[in-house]
Design a protein around this motif. Structure first.
Motif, PDB file in Angstrom:
ATOM      1  N   VAL A 167      66.417 113.524  27.370  1.00 57.65           N
ATOM      2  CA  VAL A 167      67.882 113.796  27.272  1.00 57.65           C
ATOM      3  C   VAL A 167      68.074 113.768  25.695  1.00 57.65           C
ATOM      4  N   ARG A 168      67.676 113.048  24.636  1.00 60.19           N
ATOM      5  CA  ARG A 168      67.804 112.819  23.548  1.00 60.19           C
ATOM      6  C   ARG A 168      67.412 114.175  22.806  1.00 60.19           C
ATOM      7  N   SER A 169      66.673 114.909  23.266  1.00 60.01           N
ATOM      8  CA  SER A 169      66.319 116.184  22.574  1.00 60.01           C
ATOM      9  C   SER A 169      67.416 117.127  22.524  1.00 60.01           C
ATOM     10  N   ASP A 206      72.515  88.265  18.923  1.00 60.73           N
ATOM     11  CA  ASP A 206      72.607  87.812  17.389  1.00 60.73           C
ATOM     12  C   ASP A 206      71.373  88.027  16.882  1.00 60.73           C
ATOM     13  N   SER A 207      70.807  89.469  16.752  1.00 66.27           N
ATOM     14  CA  SER A 207      69.418  89.748  16.376  1.00 66.27           C
ATOM     15  C   SER A 207      69.000  89.179  14.941  1.00 66.27           C
ATOM     16  N   TRP A 208      69.983  89.182  13.984  1.00 67.21           N
ATOM     17  CA  TRP A 208      69.371  88.904  12.767  1.00 67.21           C
ATOM     18  C   TRP A 208      70.041  87.462  12.167  1.00 67.21           C
ATOM     19  N   GLY A 229      60.553  88.760  23.671  1.00 62.68           N
ATOM     20  CA  GLY A 229      61.358  88.252  22.659  1.00 62.68           C
ATOM     21  C   GLY A 229      62.419  88.937  21.713  1.00 62.68           C
ATOM     22  N   HIS A 230      61.980  90.112  21.847  1.00 66.31           N
ATOM     23  CA  HIS A 230      63.022  91.344  21.168  1.00 66.31           C
ATOM     24  C   HIS A 230      62.771  92.544  21.858  1.00 66.31           C
ATOM     25  N   GLY A 231      63.364  93.584  21.468  1.00 66.23           N
ATOM     26  CA  GLY A 231      63.373  94.884  22.058  1.00 66.23           C
ATOM     27  C   GLY A 231      62.002  95.495  22.292  1.00 66.23           C
ATOM     28  N   GLY A 278      64.857 103.630  26.123  1.00 68.73           N
ATOM     29  CA  GLY A 278      64.606 104.144  24.679  1.00 68.73           C
ATOM     30  C   GLY A 278      63.644 104.911  24.337  1.00 68.73           C
ATOM     31  N   ARG A 279      63.226 105.112  23.000  1.00 70.45           N
ATOM     32  CA  ARG A 279      62.780 106.249  22.564  1.00 70.45           C
ATOM     33  C   ARG A 279      61.189 106.154  23.113  1.00 70.45           C
ATOM     34  N   TYR A 280      60.555 105.025  23.609  1.00 71.74           N
ATOM     35  CA  TYR A 280      59.348 104.965  24.122  1.00 71.74           C
ATOM     36  C   TYR A 280      59.325 105.585  25.603  1.00 71.74           C
ATOM     37  N   ALA A 310      74.158 101.824  25.461  1.00 68.11           N
ATOM     38  CA  ALA A 310      75.264 101.857  24.331  1.00 68.11           C
ATOM     39  C   ALA A 310      74.481 101.390  23.219  1.00 68.11           C
ATOM     40  N   ASP A 311      75.285 100.817  22.251  1.00 68.86           N
ATOM     41  CA  ASP A 311      74.658 100.311  20.896  1.00 68.86           C
ATOM     42  C   ASP A 311      75.665  99.203  20.321  1.00 68.86           C
ATOM     43  N   ILE A 312      75.067  98.209  19.772  1.00 68.73           N
ATOM     44  CA  ILE A 312      76.214  97.355  19.304  1.00 68.73           C
ATOM     45  C   ILE A 312      76.981  97.620  18.344  1.00 68.73           C
ATOM     46  N   GLU A 336      61.448 110.291  29.573  1.00 65.80           N
ATOM     47  CA  GLU A 336      62.497 110.633  30.112  1.00 65.80           C
ATOM     48  C   GLU A 336      63.917 110.545  29.229  1.00 65.80           C
ATOM     49  N   TYR A 337      63.813 109.583  28.333  1.00 68.45           N
ATOM     50  CA  TYR A 337      64.778 109.289  27.339  1.00 68.45           C
ATOM     51  C   TYR A 337      64.679 110.173  26.139  1.00 68.45           C
ATOM     52  N   ARG A 338      63.820 110.411  25.982  1.00 65.96           N
ATOM     53  CA  ARG A 338      63.362 111.381  24.844  1.00 65.96           C
ATOM     54  C   ARG A 338      63.791 112.781  25.115  1.00 65.96           C
ATOM     55  N   MET A 356      64.683  94.046  27.154  1.00 68.02           N
ATOM     56  CA  MET A 356      65.811  94.500  26.005  1.00 68.02           C
ATOM     57  C   MET A 356      65.159  95.830  25.649  1.00 68.02           C
ATOM     58  N   ARG A 357      66.080  96.939  25.382  1.00 69.95           N
ATOM     59  CA  ARG A 357      65.675  98.226  25.072  1.00 69.95           C
ATOM     60  C   ARG A 357      64.690  99.001  25.933  1.00 69.95           C
ATOM     61  N   GLN A 358      64.896  98.607  27.291  1.00 68.00           N
ATOM     62  CA  GLN A 358      64.260  99.319  28.240  1.00 68.00           C
ATOM     63  C   GLN A 358      64.635 100.682  28.434  1.00 68.00           C
TER      64      GLN A 358
HETATM   65  O1  CP3 Z   1      68.359  97.752  25.727  1.00 65.33           O
HETATM   66  C1  CP3 Z   1      68.697  98.814  26.204  1.00 65.33           C
HETATM   67  O2  CP3 Z   1      68.022  99.633  26.827  1.00 65.33           O
HETATM   68  C2  CP3 Z   1      70.042  99.345  26.150  1.00 65.33           C
HETATM   69  C3  CP3 Z   1      70.558  99.820  24.775  1.00 65.33           C
HETATM   70  C4  CP3 Z   1      70.581  99.338  23.412  1.00 65.33           C
HETATM   71  C5  CP3 Z   1      70.380 100.195  22.480  1.00 65.33           C
HETATM   72  N1  CP3 Z   1      70.656  99.307  21.107  1.00 65.33           N
HETATM   73  C6  CP3 Z   1      70.251 101.413  22.269  1.00 65.33           C
HETATM   74  C7  CP3 Z   1      69.493 102.130  21.004  1.00 65.33           C
HETATM   75  C8  CP3 Z   1      70.862  98.016  22.919  1.00 65.33           C
HETATM   76  C9  CP3 Z   1      71.099  96.957  23.805  1.00 65.33           C
HETATM   77  C10 CP3 Z   1      71.113  98.059  21.661  1.00 65.33           C
HETATM   78  C11 CP3 Z   1      71.314  97.083  20.717  1.00 65.33           C
HETATM   79  C12 CP3 Z   1      71.064  96.904  19.339  1.00 65.33           C
HETATM   80  N2  CP3 Z   1      71.483  98.033  18.604  1.00 65.33           N
HETATM   81  C13 CP3 Z   1      70.762  95.732  18.639  1.00 65.33           C
HETATM   82  C14 CP3 Z   1      70.364  94.375  19.148  1.00 65.33           C
HETATM   83  C15 CP3 Z   1      69.152  94.341  19.846  1.00 65.33           C
HETATM   84  C16 CP3 Z   1      68.130  94.344  18.681  1.00 65.33           C
HETATM   85  O3  CP3 Z   1      67.185  95.363  18.846  1.00 65.33           O
HETATM   86  O4  CP3 Z   1      68.162  93.450  18.064  1.00 65.33           O
HETATM   87  C17 CP3 Z   1      70.750  96.244  17.409  1.00 65.33           C
HETATM   88  C18 CP3 Z   1      70.450  95.396  16.093  1.00 65.33           C
HETATM   89  C19 CP3 Z   1      70.940  97.559  17.247  1.00 65.33           C
HETATM   90  C20 CP3 Z   1      71.499  98.400  16.021  1.00 65.33           C
HETATM   91  C21 CP3 Z   1      70.462  99.663  16.117  1.00 65.33           C
HETATM   92  N3  CP3 Z   1      71.076 100.624  16.896  1.00 65.33           N
HETATM   93  C22 CP3 Z   1      69.531 100.040  15.190  1.00 65.33           C
HETATM   94  C23 CP3 Z   1      68.870  99.149  14.068  1.00 65.33           C
HETATM   95  C24 CP3 Z   1      69.034 101.251  15.635  1.00 65.33           C
HETATM   96  C25 CP3 Z   1      68.075 102.024  14.977  1.00 65.33           C
HETATM   97  C26 CP3 Z   1      66.800 101.608  15.025  1.00 65.33           C
HETATM   98  C27 CP3 Z   1      65.995 101.582  16.472  1.00 65.33           C
HETATM   99  O5  CP3 Z   1      65.611 100.647  17.028  1.00 65.33           O
HETATM  100  O6  CP3 Z   1      66.240 102.746  16.957  1.00 65.33           O
HETATM  101  C28 CP3 Z   1      69.740 101.783  16.675  1.00 65.33           C
HETATM  102  C29 CP3 Z   1      69.771 102.911  17.454  1.00 65.33           C
HETATM  103  C30 CP3 Z   1      69.421 102.888  18.973  1.00 65.33           C
HETATM  104  N4  CP3 Z   1      70.121 102.099  19.705  1.00 65.33           N
HETATM  105  C31 CP3 Z   1      68.496 103.615  19.795  1.00 65.33           C
HETATM  106  C32 CP3 Z   1      68.579 103.063  21.146  1.00 65.33           C
HETATM  107  C33 CP3 Z   1      67.856 103.974  22.086  1.00 65.33           C
HETATM  108  C34 CP3 Z   1      67.478 104.683  19.064  1.00 65.33           C
HETATM  109  C35 CP3 Z   1      68.434 105.910  18.741  1.00 65.33           C
HETATM  110  C36 CP3 Z   1      67.786 107.184  18.892  1.00 65.33           C
HETATM  111  O7  CP3 Z   1      67.637 107.773  19.892  1.00 65.33           O
HETATM  112  O8  CP3 Z   1      67.285 107.676  18.159  1.00 65.33           O
END
Ligand code: CP3
Length: 345
Positions: free
Chosen positions: A36-38, A202-204, A315-317, A27-29, A72-74, A32-34, A23-25
């Protein structure tokens, strides 16, 4: 063509090595993502199918994982509902017009919000073209989405959410029903576009008591999973759910996600061996030494005991502080160790 190991494991078919993704594979860590994101805002990135597909695929190529998760994002699904979604630089997501009482629930538009997100389905189609592993689509679960809509963002105690639930149960169930309709439509459209499995986050939901889960969430989860096509594997994920794993399972899902607060073997037994499971390494273990990381991963694989139907995940992202090399090393370890164990056992 033989079935991909991830999809086979969802159906509890024997596969070696154990499939793994995170999960969150994407992302900001990840540098390559950072990069694109910049150049693009977060919502802009989500709304650009070519960039979203690129980020999805890059993560898979960089890590060698067995499945992709759509970038994408939820919370995207909430935007068409007119609640004023914004990703602020420091505070994470903000909902500017939160839904606090029955009048606010009444005021929500009765629309098919998923119809307003064509860029998500286009990203699915584009990502599928360059992926050699299955693509997982996803949505937030109604409780977790409701918590954002009601609180106006992230929360520690979910007091506004619980207040609505306790003081206006009818409005609560109305809100949940509206979200279920939209989530079903959203996931069906992702599947039609090419998603080969879907995960419901259902993260929370772990902030609830078993009693409240049963009363305020479970019936909605049942309707959600029953509303999805039976031939597509579904992953039902939550955190902090050790107090009511059996209820989470009753909600539905081909695969049940476990977090690290529960021992994997115990958790699987409670879920029942007629379901597949996903998990359950603590994401913080990726910040530890490689020896400790591997020891913890080995424990999880040993607890799964080679039983068909285990998908390795956290167990989480993934946490933003994580090093990509450490994640890569973990993927290789999971593959090598589970394959060797399969040969010996
Ligand atoms: O998993 C993946 O790689 C696919 C992409 C994905 C994102 N969000 C990208 C994202 C997925 C599956 C999510 C799901 C998501 N989003 C959840 C459920 C998973 C979990 O972690 O419990 C939730 C609660 C969210 C809501 C959300 N989106 C939050 C709380 C935040 C800010 C905090 C954070 O973790 O960055 C986001 C933004 C977000 N979603 C980012 C990414 C890569 C960071 C945005 C950025 O680039 O600044």
């Amino acid at each position: 063509m033989t079935e991909a190991p991830f999809l086979a494991a969802c159906q509890r078919l024997p596969v070696s090595p154990t499939p793994v993704w995170f999960m969150r594979q994407a992302g900001r860590y990840m540098p390559e993502y950072r990069r694109v994101r910049s150049r693009h805002g977060f919502l802009e990135l989500c709304r650009s199918p070519d960039l979203a597909a690129e980020v999805t695929v890059t993560a898979v190529e960089r890590l060698g994982v067995d499945a992709a998760i759509l970038f994408a994002d939820i919370l995207l699904l909430l935007e068409p509902l007119g609640v004023g979604l914004e990703y602020s630089r420091n505070d994470g997501p903000v909902i500017h017009r939160p839904v606090r009482g029955p009048e606010d629930v009444e005021r929500l538009p009765r629309i098919d919000a998923a119809a307003e997100l064509p860029y998500v389905y286009e990203a699915v189609r584009l990502a599928r073209k360059s992926l050699r592993v299955p693509l997982i689509g996803f949505s937030g679960a109604p409780f977790t989405l409701a918590s954002y809509i009601v609180e106006g963002g992230g929360s520690r105690h979910y007091l506004h959410t619980k207040t609505l639930m306790y003081q206006a149960p009818q409005a609560w169930h109305q809100l949940m029903a509206l979200l279920v309709d939209n989530v079903i439509s959203y996931l069906r459209r992702q599947i039609e576009a090419g998603a080969q499995a879907v995960q419901v986050f259902d993260s929370w939901v772990g902030c609830l008591s078993p009693h409240d889960y049963r009363q305020f969430v479970l019936p909605h989860m049942k309707r959600l999973f029953q509303g999805l096509p039976a031939h597509v594997p579904t992953i039902h994920f939550g955190t902090g759910t050790a107090g009511f794993l059996e209820l989470l399972r009753d909600g539905g899902g081909t695969v049940i996600g476990l977090d690290w607060r529960v021992d994997l073997a115990e958790g699987w037994q409670r879920v029942g061996f007629d379901r597949a499971i996903q998990g359950n390494l603590d994401p913080a273990a990726l910040l530890a030494s490689r020896d400790l990381l591997f020891e913890q991963a080995r424990t999880i694989l040993d607890r799964a005991g080679g039983r068909p139907g285990h998908i390795f995940n956290l167990g989480h992202g993934i946490l933003p502080q994580t090093s990509v090399d450490q994640v890569r090393a973990l993927v290789d370890f999971v593959h090598d160790y589970s394959q060797a164990a399969g040969k010996n056992g």
